[in-house]
Design a protein around this motif. Structure first.
Motif, PDB file in Angstrom:
ATOM      1  N   LEU A  10      -4.013  44.420  45.708  1.00 14.36           N
ATOM      2  CA  LEU A  10      -3.902  43.118  45.259  1.00 14.36           C
ATOM      3  C   LEU A  10      -5.469  42.496  45.063  1.00 14.36           C
ATOM      4  O   LEU A  10      -6.581  42.069  44.610  1.00 14.36           O
ATOM      5  CB  LEU A  10      -3.319  42.143  45.075  1.00 14.36           C
ATOM      6  N   GLN A 286      -2.777  38.271  38.918  1.00 18.55           N
ATOM      7  CA  GLN A 286      -4.111  39.755  38.561  1.00 18.55           C
ATOM      8  C   GLN A 286      -4.046  40.078  37.501  1.00 18.55           C
ATOM      9  O   GLN A 286      -4.411  40.178  36.344  1.00 18.55           O
ATOM     10  CB  GLN A 286      -3.234  40.713  39.705  1.00 18.55           C
ATOM     11  N   ARG A 289      -5.441  37.367  35.796  1.00 16.74           N
ATOM     12  CA  ARG A 289      -7.312  37.751  35.207  1.00 16.74           C
ATOM     13  C   ARG A 289      -7.351  39.710  34.397  1.00 16.74           C
ATOM     14  O   ARG A 289      -8.417  39.775  33.907  1.00 16.74           O
ATOM     15  CB  ARG A 289      -7.955  38.337  36.863  1.00 16.74           C
TER      16      ARG A 289
END
Length: 331
Positions: A10, A286, A289
């Motif tokens: 991650l 995440q 993005r």
């Protein structure tokens, strides 16, 4: 699920390996603060290590390896009282040197470039001899690395050559050294992957040591060192969207609610639901993005029933809304 593997994936570990450093005689070299985590491995000879802001000094012998986890200048030297050279100059020369026609590796003075600077083997040099050889590199992480992992690590982690873990590390370091010295096709890529292997070995060692001496700083590694907390973490990572309660999580682990809450708090510094919130927001960030899902679908995937619920939690953890966060990270 493997929580450590999840977190490393991650936070986006990116490894890089610098040119090897050859040193000898009287020498001292100061390095700029690393962006992420720096590794230093002494393959031959020995040196002293000092880190800015710490009064502790370390002697690193052949086979020793260490991680530097804070953004602080550090010095490697034969004697820490000597005036220091700037590492950036030596390594810039090494990067600009093209491979020579002769065998690469520990070259003699006659193999140096025409300007008397870095030899054509691409190794950085300092001092007057060649009895010391040091490998170095760094690990750059995503923005959530400190909260999820790095804050729980001490400023310096040393793996002595005599430790069992050093034997496991030696294979990876020997291969990195081979790539650095011989520079075959794809050397940079191979060395970077090997450096990541080395990082996992060091984190495993640190986890094992903390489990045995009880000296872990609160954080993920301390949690993984506690079998009860580690089992709970695996459950949370496997099913982050589940409507977890402390009672339900405790039942899945097979302990009482009070036992789980106490051990979680001792290991991580906060309760299981607080950790779950942080992990959900890290996952949501995440996915934001990545840019291939709607905010509503992300909210559902990480365990929030609506965009507004996710936005409230997101702002509480990261200090900004999901949309503002996305605007900042995508520029």
């Amino acid at each position: 699920m493997d929580p450590l593997e999840d977190v490393l994936a991650l936070i986006g570990v990116q490894s890089s390996v610098s040119a090897g450093l050859v040193a000898g005689g009287d020498w001292a070299m100061t390095f700029p603060p690393p962006v992420g985590v720096k590794f230093v491995a002494v393959r031959a000879g020995s040196c002293h290590l000092a880190v800015q802001g710490s009064t502790q000094r370390h002697v690193l012998a052949a086979g020793d390896c260490c991680l530097l986890t804070r953004r602080a200048r550090f010095t490697l030297a034969s004697d820490l009282s000597l005036p220091t050279a700037d590492a950036r100059t030596a390594f810039a020369k090494a990067r600009s040197a093209s491979p020579g026609d002769t065998a690469r590796g520990h070259t003699s003075g006659s193999d140096r470039g025409a300007d008397g600077g870095a030899p054509a083997d691409g190794l950085a040099r300092t001092g007057t001899g060649e009895e010391v050889f040091i490998l170095g590199g760094s690990f750059d992480f995503g923005e959530r690395a400190h909260a999820l992992l790095l804050d729980a690590l001490p400023p310096v982690i040393v793996v002595p050559a005599a430790s069992p873990a050093a034997r496991a590390l030696d294979w990876a370091l020997a291969q990195i050294e081979h790539e650095v010295r011989t520079q075959p096709l794809g050397a940079g890529l191979v060395a970077e992957h090997l450096a990541t292997v080395m990082l996992v070995h060091v984190l495993r060692l640190h986890l094992t040591q903390d489990a045995s001496d009880g000296g872990a700083l609160p954080g993920l590694l301390a949690g993984l060192a506690d079998p009860v907390v580690a089992t709970a973490l695996r459950a949370l990572h496997a099913h982050p969207a589940r409507a977890w309660t402390v009672a339900a999580l405790a039942a899945s682990v097979g302990v009482s609610r009070s036992t789980l809450a106490a051990r979680f708090s001792r290991a991580l510094g906060h309760g299981p639901l607080e950790y779950l919130t942080q992990w959900r927001i890290a996952l949501a960030a995440q996915q934001l993005r990545a840019g291939n899902r709607t905010l509503a679908s992300i909210a559902t995937a990480v365990g929030y029933g609506s965009e507004s619920a996710l936005s409230t939690a997101f702002k509480r953890v990261l200090g900004t809304s999901p949309r503002a966060y996305l605007a900042l990270t995508t520029g």
